[in-house]
Motif scaffolding. Structure first.
Motif, mmCIF file in Angstrom:
data_model
loop_
_atom_site.group_PDB
_atom_site.id
_atom_site.type_symbol
_atom_site.label_atom_id
_atom_site.label_comp_id
_atom_site.label_asym_id
_atom_site.label_seq_id
_atom_site.Cartn_x
_atom_site.Cartn_y
_atom_site.Cartn_z
ATOM 1 N N GLN A 117 -45.672 -15.123 -9.880
ATOM 2 C CA GLN A 117 -45.224 -16.471 -9.560
ATOM 3 C C GLN A 117 -46.332 -17.516 -9.607
ATOM 4 N N ASN A 118 -47.582 -17.081 -9.771
ATOM 5 C CA ASN A 118 -48.697 -18.031 -9.720
ATOM 6 C C ASN A 118 -49.899 -17.474 -10.483
ATOM 7 N N PHE A 119 -50.997 -18.188 -10.402
ATOM 8 C CA PHE A 119 -52.236 -17.772 -11.052
ATOM 9 C C PHE A 119 -53.195 -17.268 -9.986
ATOM 10 N N ILE A 120 -53.822 -16.132 -10.236
ATOM 11 C CA ILE A 120 -54.703 -15.489 -9.269
ATOM 12 C C ILE A 120 -56.142 -15.611 -9.765
ATOM 13 N N VAL A 121 -57.023 -16.082 -8.874
ATOM 14 C CA VAL A 121 -58.440 -16.241 -9.214
ATOM 15 C C VAL A 121 -59.276 -15.368 -8.278
ATOM 16 N N PRO A 122 -60.045 -14.402 -8.816
ATOM 17 C CA PRO A 122 -60.930 -13.608 -7.963
ATOM 18 C C PRO A 122 -62.144 -14.428 -7.524
ATOM 19 N N VAL A 123 -62.538 -14.225 -6.268
ATOM 20 C CA VAL A 123 -63.666 -14.946 -5.693
ATOM 21 C C VAL A 123 -64.640 -13.931 -5.113
ATOM 22 N N SER A 124 -65.912 -14.061 -5.454
ATOM 23 C CA SER A 124 -66.959 -13.194 -4.924
ATOM 24 C C SER A 124 -67.877 -14.040 -4.039
ATOM 25 N N VAL A 125 -68.086 -13.602 -2.807
ATOM 26 C CA VAL A 125 -68.900 -14.339 -1.847
ATOM 27 C C VAL A 125 -70.095 -13.469 -1.467
ATOM 28 N N THR A 126 -71.300 -14.005 -1.661
ATOM 29 C CA THR A 126 -72.531 -13.266 -1.400
ATOM 30 C C THR A 126 -73.345 -13.991 -0.332
ATOM 31 N N ASN A 127 -73.835 -13.240 0.642
ATOM 32 C CA ASN A 127 -74.746 -13.792 1.644
ATOM 33 C C ASN A 127 -76.156 -13.367 1.254
ATOM 34 N N GLN A 128 -76.940 -14.294 0.726
ATOM 35 C CA GLN A 128 -78.299 -13.984 0.292
ATOM 36 C C GLN A 128 -79.321 -14.216 1.394
ATOM 37 N N GLY A 129 -78.860 -14.611 2.573
ATOM 38 C CA GLY A 129 -79.761 -14.857 3.690
ATOM 39 C C GLY A 129 -80.049 -13.600 4.480
ATOM 40 N N ASP A 130 -80.821 -13.769 5.543
ATOM 41 C CA ASP A 130 -81.226 -12.636 6.377
ATOM 42 C C ASP A 130 -80.438 -12.535 7.675
ATOM 43 N N GLN A 131 -79.476 -13.412 7.873
ATOM 44 C CA GLN A 131 -78.651 -13.354 9.074
ATOM 45 C C GLN A 131 -77.193 -13.196 8.686
ATOM 46 N N THR A 132 -76.426 -12.646 9.590
ATOM 47 C CA THR A 132 -75.002 -12.430 9.376
ATOM 48 C C THR A 132 -74.227 -13.714 9.622
#
Length: 128
Positions: A54-69
């Motif tokens: 029914q729609n368009f799906i876009v994959p998203v990748s999220v990266t934390n490059q820092g040293d804290q959560t």
């Protein structure tokens, strides 16, 4: 009482276990000594849009490059057409550890390939 001799297999298993234990301990000491207090640095990368039912799906990748959560990370993806916001999609990541990658998907009714631009950003996060 006679003393039992260990055979070669017992010595081999002991040596492998010892090496694994020392290696793990060494890595943990190294990691603790080299960690800095850099805040989370969140990088959002978009994948190629795919046609859904029914729609368009876009994959998203999220990266934390820092040293804290980072906790409760809000991700926003915007489709723009002719310098105006056409469609907005967002999602939340509950927990993003340091140097970690999380993946998610957003959906749009409009085909992202017909849009002028698709941009993504981390809107905000909390410190755990």
């Amino acid at each position: 009482m006679t003393k039992l001799q260990k055979n070669w297999l017992e010595w081999l298993i002991f040596a492998i276990g010892f090496i694994l234990l020392v290696s793990t301990f060494g890595y943990l000491v190294y990691d603790a000594a080299t960690i800095h207090e850099a805040p989370p640095q969140i990088v959002v990368t978009l994948g190629k849009a795919k046609q859904g039912i029914q729609n368009f799906i876009v994959p998203v990748s999220v990266t934390n490059q820092g040293d804290q959560t980072a906790e409760d990370v809000q991700i926003e993806v915007v489709l723009e057409k002719s310098d105006r916001q056409e469609e907005l999609a967002s999602f939340q990541i509950a927990f993003l550890p340091r140097r970690a990658i999380r993946k998610g998907w957003v959906t749009f009714e409009t085909d992202p390939q017909t849009a002028k631009r698709m941009k993504a950003r981390a809107v905000g996060y909390q410190k755990p």
